[in-house]
Enzyme design. Sequence first.
Site, PDB file in Angstrom:
ATOM      1  N   GLN A  10      51.009  63.762  75.080  1.00 46.09           N
ATOM      2  CA  GLN A  10      51.637  62.905  75.491  1.00 46.09           C
ATOM      3  C   GLN A  10      52.869  63.300  76.451  1.00 46.09           C
ATOM      4  OE1 GLN A  10      52.845  60.591  71.666  1.00 46.09           O
ATOM      5  NE2 GLN A  10      54.821  59.591  72.778  1.00 46.09           N
ATOM      6  N   SER A  90      49.098  69.592  71.814  1.00 46.52           N
ATOM      7  CA  SER A  90      49.570  68.451  70.792  1.00 46.52           C
ATOM      8  C   SER A  90      48.254  67.401  70.751  1.00 46.52           C
ATOM      9  CB  SER A  90      50.835  67.674  71.279  1.00 46.52           C
ATOM     10  OG  SER A  90      51.082  67.104  70.064  1.00 46.52           O
ATOM     11  N   LEU A  91      48.365  66.069  71.050  1.00 47.08           N
ATOM     12  CA  LEU A  91      47.572  64.921  71.227  1.00 47.08           C
ATOM     13  C   LEU A  91      46.269  65.488  71.899  1.00 47.08           C
ATOM     14  CD1 LEU A  91      46.691  62.086  71.090  1.00 47.08           C
ATOM     15  CD2 LEU A  91      47.909  61.741  73.553  1.00 47.08           C
ATOM     16  N   ARG A 115      48.316  58.178  64.329  1.00 47.29           N
ATOM     17  CA  ARG A 115      49.146  59.253  64.316  1.00 47.29           C
ATOM     18  C   ARG A 115      50.485  59.111  65.148  1.00 47.29           C
ATOM     19  NH1 ARG A 115      49.616  63.528  68.529  1.00 47.29           N
ATOM     20  NH2 ARG A 115      49.842  65.540  67.435  1.00 47.29           N
ATOM     21  N   HIS A 199      56.902  67.700  66.366  1.00 48.35           N
ATOM     22  CA  HIS A 199      56.363  69.083  66.246  1.00 48.35           C
ATOM     23  C   HIS A 199      57.452  69.805  65.523  1.00 48.35           C
ATOM     24  CE1 HIS A 199      52.634  68.652  67.662  1.00 48.35           C
ATOM     25  NE2 HIS A 199      53.178  68.123  68.947  1.00 48.35           N
ATOM     26  N   GLN A 247      49.728  70.331  62.346  1.00 45.38           N
ATOM     27  CA  GLN A 247      49.989  70.387  63.745  1.00 45.38           C
ATOM     28  C   GLN A 247      51.318  69.334  63.991  1.00 45.38           C
ATOM     29  OE1 GLN A 247      48.574  67.889  66.415  1.00 45.38           O
ATOM     30  NE2 GLN A 247      47.709  69.009  67.735  1.00 45.38           N
TER      31      GLN A 247
END
Length: 310
Positions: A10, A90-91, A115, A199, A247
């Site tokens: 993102q 991440s994503l 999510r 995160h 995560q």
Amino acid sequence: MKIAFIYPGQGAQYTGMGKEIYDNFSEAREIFEEANDSLGYDIARLCFEGPDEELMKTENTQPAILTVSIALTKVLSNKGLKADVTAGLSLGEYSALVYSGVLSFKDAVRLVKKRGEYMQNAVPIGIGGMAAIIGLDNETVENICCDVKDVGIVEPANYNCPGQLSIAGEIKALEKAVEIAKAKGAKKAVMLPVSAPFHCSMLKEAGFKLEEDLKEIYTYDMSVPVITNVTADYERIDEVKKMLVKQVSSPVLWEQSIRRMIEDHVDTFIEIGPGKTLTGFMKRIDKTKKAVNFEDMGTLDKLLSSLEVN
């Protein structure tokens, strides 16, 4: 040549992303159509036309970037390009898991929409956020996070590359951490324009909700090894769901993930998706390795030329 496909997260999104590839390749169009069917709305129109404020919503951004990344990947696969290992920031880890065969695309695109909703709603707007610290070593930034814990929660969130670490937590504590980082000589210490503390431990509730959705998702055999953000090591198929839950509220060990791949002799990193953020990180991590991005027709031509692929 040992190749890694790496996928952005993102923040890489922009209106118009993926349009040239959609217009030129039927396999890309098929991915967008599959996303439309899974989501129940026109993801292509959102990617190509916006409006920006809709595309920037986390619940829309995540499936949009995933769709573009997998559409681009299909084009490379049809050109005969394969990766020896894959990872995503991440994503982007969901894109890597789709490429590796662990998740079906239709499951993944629905999952990342959820999510995004969970991550955005976990903390009320105005309570949490993120900041970028540039020009200090990781240990110094980690110590700053400890120094402000009496003010509120602040934790390392993204280990991007040497001298660049983002932190996440409560706004007042973040502002104090930024102030201390500047006093310690950071080249740059700024609050980031995000509406949630991604995160960090403040998002554990989002992880619990995601865990419930993951129970309904089938995972398949892994055809390409995946490096996971949580450990910066190879993903085990029996731990994929657990790692995806962790995560959400754990720091992204991106620099460490890249170094793990380099240890295993990966020398060519192809960033697949909007922007070239990860390619930029590569120059800071190890500029002796080839790093190229692919997001449109121009970058496709450069990529194929650099790899001597027809």
